[in-house]
Design a protein around this motif. Structure first.
Motif, mmCIF file in Angstrom:
data_model
loop_
_atom_site.group_PDB
_atom_site.id
_atom_site.type_symbol
_atom_site.label_atom_id
_atom_site.label_comp_id
_atom_site.label_asym_id
_atom_site.label_seq_id
_atom_site.Cartn_x
_atom_site.Cartn_y
_atom_site.Cartn_z
ATOM 1 N N ARG A 154 85.733 21.951 50.335
ATOM 2 C CA ARG A 154 86.278 20.587 50.350
ATOM 3 C C ARG A 154 85.515 19.697 49.374
ATOM 4 O O ARG A 154 84.327 19.818 49.195
ATOM 5 C CB ARG A 154 86.156 19.981 51.747
ATOM 6 C CG ARG A 154 87.017 20.657 52.772
ATOM 7 C CD ARG A 154 86.866 19.929 54.101
ATOM 8 N NE ARG A 154 87.550 20.616 55.160
ATOM 9 C CZ ARG A 154 88.808 20.381 55.500
ATOM 10 N NH1 ARG A 154 89.495 19.481 54.871
ATOM 11 N NH2 ARG A 154 89.376 21.055 56.467
ATOM 12 N N VAL A 155 86.263 18.798 48.772
ATOM 13 C CA VAL A 155 85.662 17.794 47.906
ATOM 14 C C VAL A 155 85.492 16.500 48.703
ATOM 15 O O VAL A 155 86.173 16.262 49.681
ATOM 16 C CB VAL A 155 86.541 17.502 46.665
ATOM 17 C CG1 VAL A 155 86.029 18.177 45.430
ATOM 18 C CG2 VAL A 155 87.964 17.847 46.887
ATOM 19 N N SER A 156 84.588 15.686 48.258
ATOM 20 C CA SER A 156 84.345 14.411 48.932
ATOM 21 C C SER A 156 85.535 13.481 48.728
ATOM 22 O O SER A 156 86.013 13.303 47.611
ATOM 23 C CB SER A 156 83.084 13.770 48.376
ATOM 24 O OG SER A 156 82.891 12.507 48.945
ATOM 25 N N HIS A 157 85.996 12.903 49.816
ATOM 26 C CA HIS A 157 87.137 11.988 49.749
ATOM 27 C C HIS A 157 86.708 10.591 50.207
ATOM 28 O O HIS A 157 87.245 10.052 51.162
ATOM 29 C CB HIS A 157 88.288 12.486 50.618
ATOM 30 C CG HIS A 157 88.934 13.728 50.127
ATOM 31 N ND1 HIS A 157 89.634 13.771 48.942
ATOM 32 C CD2 HIS A 157 88.989 14.978 50.632
ATOM 33 C CE1 HIS A 157 90.092 14.985 48.755
ATOM 34 N NE2 HIS A 157 89.710 15.741 49.767
ATOM 35 N N LYS A 158 85.747 10.015 49.522
ATOM 36 C CA LYS A 158 85.285 8.680 49.894
ATOM 37 C C LYS A 158 86.387 7.642 49.730
ATOM 38 O O LYS A 158 86.548 6.765 50.567
ATOM 39 C CB LYS A 158 84.070 8.300 49.053
ATOM 40 C CG LYS A 158 82.868 9.164 49.320
ATOM 41 C CD LYS A 158 81.730 8.808 48.397
ATOM 42 C CE LYS A 158 80.597 9.797 48.610
ATOM 43 N NZ LYS A 158 79.545 9.608 47.628
ATOM 44 N N VAL A 177 90.632 3.975 52.172
ATOM 45 C CA VAL A 177 92.043 3.647 52.392
ATOM 46 C C VAL A 177 92.396 3.799 53.863
ATOM 47 O O VAL A 177 93.103 2.958 54.442
ATOM 48 C CB VAL A 177 92.950 4.530 51.507
ATOM 49 C CG1 VAL A 177 94.396 4.427 51.909
ATOM 50 C CG2 VAL A 177 92.777 4.154 50.050
ATOM 51 N N THR A 178 91.893 4.846 54.513
ATOM 52 C CA THR A 178 92.177 5.063 55.935
ATOM 53 C C THR A 178 91.612 3.939 56.788
ATOM 54 O O THR A 178 92.274 3.437 57.706
ATOM 55 C CB THR A 178 91.611 6.416 56.391
ATOM 56 O OG1 THR A 178 92.144 7.445 55.557
ATOM 57 C CG2 THR A 178 91.967 6.717 57.835
ATOM 58 N N TYR A 190 95.770 14.661 55.312
ATOM 59 C CA TYR A 190 95.522 15.006 53.913
ATOM 60 C C TYR A 190 94.037 15.068 53.585
ATOM 61 O O TYR A 190 93.599 15.917 52.813
ATOM 62 C CB TYR A 190 96.176 13.987 52.969
ATOM 63 C CG TYR A 190 97.605 14.269 52.662
ATOM 64 C CD1 TYR A 190 97.985 15.426 52.027
ATOM 65 C CD2 TYR A 190 98.586 13.364 53.004
ATOM 66 C CE1 TYR A 190 99.308 15.686 51.736
ATOM 67 C CE2 TYR A 190 99.910 13.607 52.721
ATOM 68 C CZ TYR A 190 100.261 14.771 52.089
ATOM 69 O OH TYR A 190 101.566 15.015 51.802
ATOM 70 N N GLY A 191 93.249 14.176 54.151
ATOM 71 C CA GLY A 191 91.847 14.085 53.758
ATOM 72 C C GLY A 191 90.901 15.001 54.492
ATOM 73 O O GLY A 191 89.963 15.529 53.895
ATOM 74 N N GLN A 223 93.357 22.163 54.843
ATOM 75 C CA GLN A 223 92.406 22.984 54.106
ATOM 76 C C GLN A 223 93.071 23.505 52.831
ATOM 77 O O GLN A 223 94.141 24.105 52.894
ATOM 78 C CB GLN A 223 91.967 24.171 54.979
ATOM 79 C CG GLN A 223 91.024 25.115 54.315
ATOM 80 C CD GLN A 223 89.675 24.497 54.062
ATOM 81 O OE1 GLN A 223 89.135 23.815 54.922
ATOM 82 N NE2 GLN A 223 89.121 24.697 52.892
ATOM 83 N N SER A 224 92.443 23.276 51.699
ATOM 84 C CA SER A 224 92.962 23.809 50.442
ATOM 85 C C SER A 224 92.742 25.318 50.423
ATOM 86 O O SER A 224 91.685 25.803 50.824
ATOM 87 C CB SER A 224 92.248 23.180 49.258
ATOM 88 O OG SER A 224 92.509 21.813 49.197
#
Length: 154
Positions: free
Chosen positions: A41-45, A50-51, A84-85, A89-90
């Motif tokens: 996973r990449v960081s989704h700051k 937005v959330t 999504y965030g 899982q990708s």
């Protein structure tokens, strides 16, 4: 129905359609999968921000006690952003023809070179670009690396 509710319903509908497409319809476009590899996973700051902002707007909407449809749409948008965030899982899907990464099929003959870094990242060198694979488990990376080496064109 206000303009705000109409625009919000369009956004939620599009996000839901994208979720359905990415989870169930996209895998049908490609050959059958031999195995899947969960990607790191990449960081989704920014998605977190937005959330939180959507949550604040949702709470304000509830405190004003008006527009149940708008409140429901905001809640749906919050749940979709969480999905999504943080929940989804990708995956990279490996099959006999190649590997599917982010909805793109990379056929084994397209891979000119491959490189395994000490950090556990596999770099596939294509004709005009590089594709990096950062997997969660080192065993998956080793299995994929052995599969690429075993390819007749690789």
């Amino acid at each position: 129905m206000t303009v705000q509710t109409f625009i919000l319903s369009i956004i939620v509908s599009l996000c839901l359609a994208l979720a359905i497409y990415s989870e169930w319809l996209r895998p049908l476009r490609f050959p059958p999968t031999q195995w899947t590899i969960p990607l790191r996973r990449v960081s989704h700051k920014d998605l977190g921000i937005v959330t939180v902002l959507l949550l604040i707007v949702f709470i304000q909407q509830l405190l004003r006690a008006e527009g149940y449809l708008t409140s429901g749409l905001l809640l749906g948008l919050i749940l979709l952003s969480l999905w999504y965030g943080w929940i989804r899982q990708s995956m990279a899907r490996v099959n006999a023809e190649g590997i599917v990464i982010k909805g793109r099929l990379i056929r084994w003959p397209q891979v000119h070179r491959y490189q395994l870094t000490p950090e556990g990242i596999l770099i596939l060198h294509l004709a005009q670009q590089q594709v990096t694979l950062s997997v969660q488990h080192a065993d998956d990376l080793q299995r994929l690396y052995q599969h690429i080496i075993a390819q007749p064109d690789g």
